[in-house]
Design a protein around this motif. Structure first.
Motif, mmCIF file in Angstrom:
data_model
loop_
_atom_site.group_PDB
_atom_site.id
_atom_site.type_symbol
_atom_site.label_atom_id
_atom_site.label_comp_id
_atom_site.label_asym_id
_atom_site.label_seq_id
_atom_site.Cartn_x
_atom_site.Cartn_y
_atom_site.Cartn_z
ATOM 1 N N LYS A 198 -71.373 17.755 -17.720
ATOM 2 C CA LYS A 198 -70.718 17.808 -16.670
ATOM 3 C C LYS A 198 -69.915 18.747 -17.191
ATOM 4 C CE LYS A 198 -70.292 19.069 -12.234
ATOM 5 N NZ LYS A 198 -71.211 19.734 -11.582
ATOM 6 N N GLN A 199 -68.808 18.853 -17.863
ATOM 7 C CA GLN A 199 -67.378 19.584 -18.906
ATOM 8 C C GLN A 199 -68.617 20.230 -19.337
ATOM 9 O OE1 GLN A 199 -64.859 18.218 -16.976
ATOM 10 N NE2 GLN A 199 -63.653 19.398 -18.544
ATOM 11 N N VAL A 200 -69.223 20.307 -20.314
ATOM 12 C CA VAL A 200 -70.353 21.224 -20.967
ATOM 13 C C VAL A 200 -70.277 22.445 -19.805
ATOM 14 C CG1 VAL A 200 -72.102 22.268 -22.196
ATOM 15 C CG2 VAL A 200 -70.528 20.204 -22.940
ATOM 16 N N GLU A 201 -71.225 22.358 -18.035
ATOM 17 C CA GLU A 201 -71.884 22.959 -17.068
ATOM 18 C C GLU A 201 -70.677 23.448 -16.826
ATOM 19 O OE1 GLU A 201 -73.476 22.474 -12.753
ATOM 20 O OE2 GLU A 201 -73.373 20.894 -14.346
ATOM 21 N N LEU A 202 -69.176 23.159 -16.878
ATOM 22 C CA LEU A 202 -68.592 23.993 -15.859
ATOM 23 C C LEU A 202 -67.787 24.928 -16.869
ATOM 24 C CD1 LEU A 202 -66.282 20.807 -14.245
ATOM 25 C CD2 LEU A 202 -67.619 22.613 -13.011
ATOM 26 N N ALA A 203 -67.866 24.583 -18.498
ATOM 27 C CA ALA A 203 -66.871 25.852 -18.819
ATOM 28 C C ALA A 203 -67.959 26.562 -19.677
ATOM 29 C CB ALA A 203 -67.285 24.820 -20.528
#
Length: 146
Positions: A14-19
């Motif tokens: 999820k953090q990668v997606e948000l970045a």
């Protein structure tokens, strides 16, 4: 006992997606286009002539959201819609030459964002990551919906 292994994989994904989304938002802002709109256009570049429902499934949005998105893109001259010759009630969505030109112009910037994300990975690790993510997607996909 406290977990010292770090964040869960779901959290990390999820953090990668948000970045990625933040990077794409910044990149697409001058075009006044959203990431969801851009995604729909890239899907149509791969498979032109999809129905709104098909486009929604392939663009990760609801059918209602896609209906609004397509209407906006049509007003901007980036897509056209035609009746499906096999089912007159169904409309098929097509890219315009303006949309193709815009996508071509931004391909390099999108590739740069992906390269930035993968910069510390070898070619082998990149291939493995693609394979692992594909396996994860397959495992979570409802096989009856395919």
């Amino acid at each position: 006992m406290a977990d010292t292994a770090g964040p869960t994989l779901l959290y990390a994904i999820k953090q990668v997606e948000l970045a990625v989304r933040a990077g794409m938002d910044k990149m697409l802002r001058p075009l006044n286009i959203t990431v969801s709109q851009y995604t729909a256009l890239t899907v149509l570049r791969q498979r032109d002539g999809l129905s709104s429902a098909q486009l929604a499934r392939n663009s990760f949005v609801t059918a209602q959201t896609m209906g609004e998105l397509v209407a906006t893109l049509e007003k901007r001259g980036l897509v056209t819609r035609t009746s499906d010759p096999t089912n007159r009630r169904r409309m098929l969505t097509h890219l315009t030459s303006a949309a193709l030109a815009m996508l071509d112009e931004y391909d390099a910037a999108i590739e740069e964002l992906e390269e930035k994300m993968l910069a510390d990975l070898s070619d082998r690790e990149r291939d493995e990551l693609r394979r692992y993510l594909g396996s994860c997607r397959t495992a979570l996909t409802d096989r009856s919906a395919r």
